[in-house]
Design an enzyme around this catalytic site. Structure first.
Site, PDB file in Angstrom:
ATOM      1  N   HIS A 117      67.209  56.661  40.920  1.00 40.76           N
ATOM      2  CA  HIS A 117      68.092  55.511  40.765  1.00 40.76           C
ATOM      3  C   HIS A 117      69.432  55.881  40.143  1.00 40.76           C
ATOM      4  CE1 HIS A 117      65.482  56.392  37.465  1.00 40.76           C
ATOM      5  NE2 HIS A 117      66.451  55.998  36.677  1.00 40.76           N
TER       6      HIS A 117
ATOM      7  N   SER B 158      59.437  50.433  34.323  1.00 45.56           N
ATOM      8  CA  SER B 158      60.694  50.771  34.977  1.00 45.56           C
ATOM      9  C   SER B 158      60.657  50.451  36.477  1.00 45.56           C
ATOM     10  CB  SER B 158      61.000  52.243  34.747  1.00 45.56           C
ATOM     11  OG  SER B 158      59.876  53.025  35.119  1.00 45.56           O
TER      12      SER B 158
ATOM     13  N   LYS C  13      54.743  56.523  43.199  1.00 45.84           N
ATOM     14  CA  LYS C  13      54.916  55.079  43.225  1.00 45.84           C
ATOM     15  C   LYS C  13      55.601  54.706  44.532  1.00 45.84           C
ATOM     16  CE  LYS C  13      58.758  55.787  40.068  1.00 45.84           C
ATOM     17  NZ  LYS C  13      58.823  56.276  38.715  1.00 45.84           N
TER      18      LYS C  13
HETATM   19  C1  G1P Z   1      62.337  56.839  33.810  1.00 46.88           C
HETATM   20  C2  G1P Z   1      61.359  55.711  33.567  1.00 46.88           C
HETATM   21  C3  G1P Z   1      59.953  56.173  33.848  1.00 46.88           C
HETATM   22  C4  G1P Z   1      59.863  56.778  35.242  1.00 46.88           C
HETATM   23  C5  G1P Z   1      60.940  57.822  35.444  1.00 46.88           C
HETATM   24  C6  G1P Z   1      60.978  58.336  36.864  1.00 46.88           C
HETATM   25  O1  G1P Z   1      62.073  57.895  32.923  1.00 46.88           O
HETATM   26  O2  G1P Z   1      61.442  55.225  32.251  1.00 46.88           O
HETATM   27  O3  G1P Z   1      59.072  55.094  33.722  1.00 46.88           O
HETATM   28  O4  G1P Z   1      58.614  57.382  35.439  1.00 46.88           O
HETATM   29  O5  G1P Z   1      62.222  57.293  35.123  1.00 46.88           O
HETATM   30  O6  G1P Z   1      61.262  57.329  37.793  1.00 46.88           O
HETATM   31  P1  G1P Z   1      62.873  58.133  31.563  1.00 46.88           P
HETATM   32  O7  G1P Z   1      64.341  58.155  31.922  1.00 46.88           O
HETATM   33  O8  G1P Z   1      62.570  56.968  30.689  1.00 46.88           O
HETATM   34  O9  G1P Z   1      62.337  59.436  31.039  1.00 46.88           O
HETATM   35 ZN    ZN Z   2      63.046  56.461  42.255  1.00 50.52          ZN
END
Ligand code: G1P
Ligand code: ZN
Length: 542
Positions: free
Chosen positions: A114, A365, A376
């Site tokens: 993202h 998230s 996912k």
């Molecule tokens: C973030 C989200 C986490 C997800 C990851 C990958 O990680 O919080 O839930 O698994 O992106 O999509 P973070 O930036 O908090 O380490």
């Molecule tokens: Zn993603």
């Protein structure tokens, strides 16, 4: 085919985060940077010669260049077959599915999920195992260690492969196959869901808007929702993958998909609003003037999962990441299912999914998935919602309110402070850690601390341990959880996760952010975040 070695110097910063290596495009564009990492990955794997490697990405800037380079290195390293999504496109869930379906040794997915794209944005690379699951920590540690000492990589002299032409060609002894990135995945979704029931829903006038955010899922969504399921043309918006996502931040949440949320707040809003992120593994569910929190979405899917034919009698248990509010725990309890709370990162769900300890898992998230894949899956989650709506005849809002009435509502929110000075964030958290034991029994803003600690995890299947996975401050019916992000490409991002449970029927439908305000004040007071970082408020609130 001329295979040669190229001498190189190691880079000191090729450490894998929550999901692979993520850096600014400019970092990836340094000479040998990508090549070093890919060779470090291959050096950390065993027995892949002659086997199949799946390659694809979310179409962001540098995707194609990176794929051409990976092809040369993979050919030189003697993979037997490379399966590549047409035009270099594969969503993360579609890549995971292809790896399993084609019995590949593994796959390389090019995405920074993202995070924004374009020349000034981010790029990323991650490896999925033969199970289509994110590389485990043991492997990512090995890759990072190897990258610190690497002094050469293998490559070969070959013209660029035409990624637009579906078909097969040979490069030395390696077959290179360009495949339709959508067909297999769409076929799998048709196996899981009762597409006729969803078709009837649309035929009866159900309105949906799907925001692909100019990222990878556009073509998947157009094919599945509009062509197969009969949603009207124009259901999918921002449906063409663009290298810079058209300037959008492809993260479906209340902050980065604000315009979409506004569209769903109009009087003439469609019945369902859904969106996915850059690589298609996350999703957001909106109803008419209604936002579904990811934790509630997980709970609602758990509530109805066994009405999806594919899962009947197979909903063994559920898992959520620790930062995720525990709404699903109450559903699981009512259904007599075990619940697991894991550290952040999809990889921690893999062993539970593979060993059938769980059927469903999710994160705050906006990621949810099941044993259908070890990643996912955004479109799958949206199809779950379409199934539930078709099955119950209820609206998005009604399904949420029904959940709260039945189990109590777990108000929750995640607040992220992005781009903090890493040192300031570290000092703040170190200080907090030292103070944790002394907080117990103290009262802040009417909340009395009952327990504090660091979250530690031991995988119930593999026995692997993960330490220091977040700071917990617990109160009666409320919790503050904190951790540093592992997916940023620069500086530090602090995430603070809030949750409060409410069972009073007259207080179930309040605005979540208003409801949680007193708890947010507590976090400010305990962390002294403003004093340490100069920040008055978070950058992202979801
Ligand atoms: C973030 C989200 C986490 C997800 C990851 C990958 O990680 O919080 O839930 O698994 O992106 O999509 P973070 O930036 O908090 O380490
Ligand atoms: Zn993603």
């Amino acid at each position: 085919m001329d295979i040669s070695t190229v001498k190189t110097e190691p880079f000191s910063d090729q450490n894998c985060g929550t999901s692979g290596l993520r850096k600014k495009v400019s970092v990836f564009k340094q000479e040998n940077y990508l090549e070093n990492f890919v060779q470090s990955l291959f050096d950390s794997l065993e027995g892949f010669e002659g086997k199949t490697l799946v390659i694809g990405g979310d179409g962001r800037y540098f995707n194609e260049e990176a794929i051409q380079s990976i092809i040369r290195i993979a050919v030189a390293n003697q993979f037997g077959r490379l399966i590549i999504g047409q035009n270099g496109i594969l969503s993360t869930p579609a890549a995971s599915h292809l790896i399993v379906k084609r019995k590949a040794f593994g796959g390389i997915i090019l995405s920074a999920s993202h995070n924004p794209g374009g020349p000034n944005g981010d790029f990323g690379i991650k490896f999925d195992t033969a199970q289509g699951a994110p590389a485990p920590q043991t492997l990512t540690d090995k890759i990072s260690a190897r990258s610190k000492v690497i002094d050469h990589y293998w490559t070969c002299d070959m013209p660029p492969v035409d990624l637009s032409a579906i078909g097969e060609q040979m490069a030395g002894t390696t077959a290179i196959e360009i495949v339709d990135p959508i067909a297999d995945y769409a076929g799998y979704m048709a196996d899981i869901f009762d597409f006729d029931a969803i078709r009837r829903l649309f035929a009866n006038g159900f309105q949906m808007r799907y925001n692909a955010m100019n990222a990878v899922t556009g073509p998947y969504a157009k094919y599945i929702f509009e062509e197969i399921l009969g949603a009207e043309q124009g259901t999918v918006i921002n449906g063409n993958p663009l290298p810079d996502f058209g300037g959008l931040h492809p993260e479906p949440n209340l902050t980065y998909a604000k315009d979409f949320v506004e569209l769903m707040n109009r009087d003439d809003a469609p019945d369902l609003g859904a969106a996915s992120d850059g690589d298609g593994d996350r999703y957001m569910i909106l109803g008419k003037k209604f936002f579904t929190s990811p934790a509630d979405s997980l709970a609602i899917i758990a509530e109805y999962m066994d009405t999806i034919p594919f899962y009947k009698g197979k909903v063994y248990g559920v898992a959520r990441s620790m930062p995720t509010a525990n709404a699903v725990d109450y559903v699981a309890k009512a259904k007599n299912m075990p619940v697991y709370a894991t550290p952040t990162g999809w990889k921690f769900f893999s062993s539970l999914l593979e060993s059938h300890k769980i059927a469903l898992c999710g994160e705050e998230s906006f990621g949810t998935g099941s044993f259908h894949l070890c990643e996912k899956d955004g479109i799958w989650a949206i199809l779950c919602w379409l199934h539930i709506i078709a099955h119950t005849g209820k609206s998005v809002r009604e399904l949420n309110e029904e959940l709260w009435q039945k189990y109590g509502r777990v108000y929750n929110s995640t607040q992220s402070y992005e781009g903090l000075d890493s040192e300031q964030a570290r000092v703040m958290l170190d200080t907090l850690e030292k103070r944790l034991p002394a907080l117990v029994g103290e009262t802040y803003n009417g909340f009395t601390v009952t327990e504090t600690g660091l979250f530690e995890y031991k995988d119930p299947v593999t026995g692997e341990e993960a330490h220091r996975q977040g700071y917990m401050i617990l109160f009666d019916h409320a919790r503050i959880f904190m951790r540093l992000s592992g997916t940023g490409s620069s500086g530090a991002t602090l995430r603070i996760y809030y949750m409060m449970r409410e069972t009073n029927p007259s207080r179930l439908t309040e605005n979540a952010f208003e409801y949680l305000k007193p708890l947010v004040e507590v976090a400010k007071e305990i962390t002294r975040i403003q004093e340490y970082t100069g920040r008055e408020k978070p950058d992202v609130i979801t």
